[in-house]
Design an enzyme around this catalytic site. Structure first.
Site, PDB file in Angstrom:
ATOM      1  N   ASP A  27     -23.687  -3.081 -10.903  1.00 15.37           N
ATOM      2  CA  ASP A  27     -22.408  -3.669 -11.306  1.00 15.37           C
ATOM      3  C   ASP A  27     -22.584  -5.138 -11.688  1.00 15.37           C
ATOM      4  OD1 ASP A  27     -19.711  -3.653 -11.834  1.00 15.37           O
ATOM      5  OD2 ASP A  27     -19.106  -3.940  -9.746  1.00 15.37           O
ATOM      6  N   ARG A  31     -19.558  -9.389 -16.310  1.00 14.21           N
ATOM      7  CA  ARG A  31     -19.435 -10.777 -15.848  1.00 14.21           C
ATOM      8  C   ARG A  31     -20.662 -11.604 -16.214  1.00 14.21           C
ATOM      9  NH1 ARG A  31     -17.846  -8.921  -9.997  1.00 14.21           N
ATOM     10  NH2 ARG A  31     -18.263  -6.916 -10.993  1.00 14.21           N
ATOM     11  N   TRP A  32     -21.818 -10.963 -16.190  1.00 13.01           N
ATOM     12  CA  TRP A  32     -23.064 -11.650 -16.581  1.00 13.01           C
ATOM     13  C   TRP A  32     -22.944 -12.149 -18.019  1.00 13.01           C
ATOM     14  CZ3 TRP A  32     -26.734 -11.149 -20.367  1.00 13.01           C
ATOM     15  CH2 TRP A  32     -27.967 -11.783 -20.153  1.00 13.01           C
ATOM     16  N   ARG A  40     -19.652  -8.185 -23.812  1.00 11.50           N
ATOM     17  CA  ARG A  40     -19.969  -7.300 -22.683  1.00 11.50           C
ATOM     18  C   ARG A  40     -21.111  -6.357 -23.035  1.00 11.50           C
ATOM     19  NH1 ARG A  40     -16.406  -6.724 -18.546  1.00 11.50           N
ATOM     20  NH2 ARG A  40     -17.059  -4.568 -18.280  1.00 11.50           N
ATOM     21  N   ASN A  75     -14.838   5.372 -15.813  1.00 12.01           N
ATOM     22  CA  ASN A  75     -15.215   4.415 -16.864  1.00 12.01           C
ATOM     23  C   ASN A  75     -14.702   4.802 -18.252  1.00 12.01           C
ATOM     24  OD1 ASN A  75     -18.371   3.563 -15.267  1.00 12.01           O
ATOM     25  ND2 ASN A  75     -16.487   2.387 -15.301  1.00 12.01           N
ATOM     26  N   SER A 203     -16.533   2.920  -5.317  1.00  6.89           N
ATOM     27  CA  SER A 203     -16.051   3.279  -6.656  1.00  6.89           C
ATOM     28  C   SER A 203     -16.403   4.738  -7.010  1.00  6.89           C
ATOM     29  CB  SER A 203     -16.605   2.326  -7.720  1.00  6.89           C
ATOM     30  OG  SER A 203     -16.208   0.998  -7.450  1.00  6.89           O
TER      31      SER A 203
END
Ligand code: IPE
Ligand code: IPE
Ligand code: MG
Length: 247
Positions: A27, A31-32, A40, A75, A203
């Site tokens: 995960d 954000r990276w 993304r 997802n 999750s």
């Protein structure tokens, strides 16, 4: 904080203190990328690259089973463009899987629902599974379109059907029977689950299988997950006392 020296190799931890099965929730790709002002999709590409490194690191430590969460049943709720990109990366990953393993005897297995997956991915899944079926040093399990609740429901439905058809007695449904109807049939439960990015939840990953799994939540985004972080996780795991309800 755990600091691992340069010699943090298998010899530093007794083999019996290493997990036989590590599960990863990869995960933090989004954000990276965001932190770097990138799309993304680039985060996912970096994540995929990192996965190849992590698999090799696990192999060299003789970890017998490695599973990774690549795409959850939830997802699909992401924007179509991101879903398409993830499918494209998965397809590439599967196509190159054997070449990337550079001769390592790894058996690749896919868990999850085939329903809804594109044809080209299904073809690659069949190809890579049959091509690597004879490899016996490590099993690498990739969860694609996988959801733990759906897996449990599917098992319940199949078992109910068998009882209704008279081929199974309800009182014979014990743990072994039920586990034989999960996608992970024949695969031992994860000993250690590592989820990156700081989130501390499952999750919908391996719900049944993780009943007694040890959890490790490193504060690092998946594309930054290095061998050092794996060693930290293993040191943490080696120091734990698993009781399984006993003393
Ligand atoms: C994990 O990274 C990859 C998948 C879920 C496919 P994310 O895409 O969830 O990254 P974050 O959580 O948004 O940072
Ligand atoms: C879990 O990550 C799924 C995968 C890593 C494939 P998510 O990023 O989708 O999980 P949530 O939405 O934060 O719980
Ligand atoms: Mg996420």
């Amino acid at each position: 904080m755990f600091f691992i020296g340069k010699g943090a190799k298998k010899k530093d931890i007794a083999p019996e203190h290493l997990p036989g099965h590590i599960a990863f929730i990869m995960d933090g790709n989004g954000r990276w990328a965001k932190k770097r002002g990138l799309s993304r999709n680039i985060g996912h590409a970096e994540g995929s690259r990192m996965l190849k490194e992590v698999v090799k690191a696990c192999f060299s430590l003789h970890i017998r089973y490695v599973s990774v969460y690549a795409f959850s049943t939830e997802n699909w709720a992401r924007p179509k463009e991101e879903v398409d990109q993830l499918m494209k990366l998965l397809l590439e990953y599967l196509k190159n899987a054997e070449a990337d393993l550079e001769g390592r005897a790894v058996r690749i297995r896919i868990i999850g629902s085939r329903k809804g997956l594109p044809e080209d991915i299904l073809r690659e899944i069949d190809r890579v599974e049959s091509n690597t079926a004879g490899n016996g040093e490590m099993d690498f399990i990739i969860a694609i379109n996988y959801g733990g609740r759906q897996e449990i429901l599917e098992a319940a439905r199949t078992l109910a059907g068998e009882v209704a058809a008279g081929t199974l007695r309800a009182e014979d449904i014990d743990e072994a029977c039920f586990e034989g109807h999960l996608h992970t049939k024949g695969i031992p439960f994860p000993d250690l689950l590592i989820r990156t990015s700081g989130e501390q939840r499952l999750s919908n990953f391996l719900l049944y299988q993780c009943a007694y799994t040890e959890f490790h939540f490193p504060d690092v985004l998946w594309p930054d997950f290095k061998e050092r972080h794996l060693h930290e996780a293993l040191y943490s795991y080696a120091g734990r006392k698993r009781r399984f309800g006993g003393l």
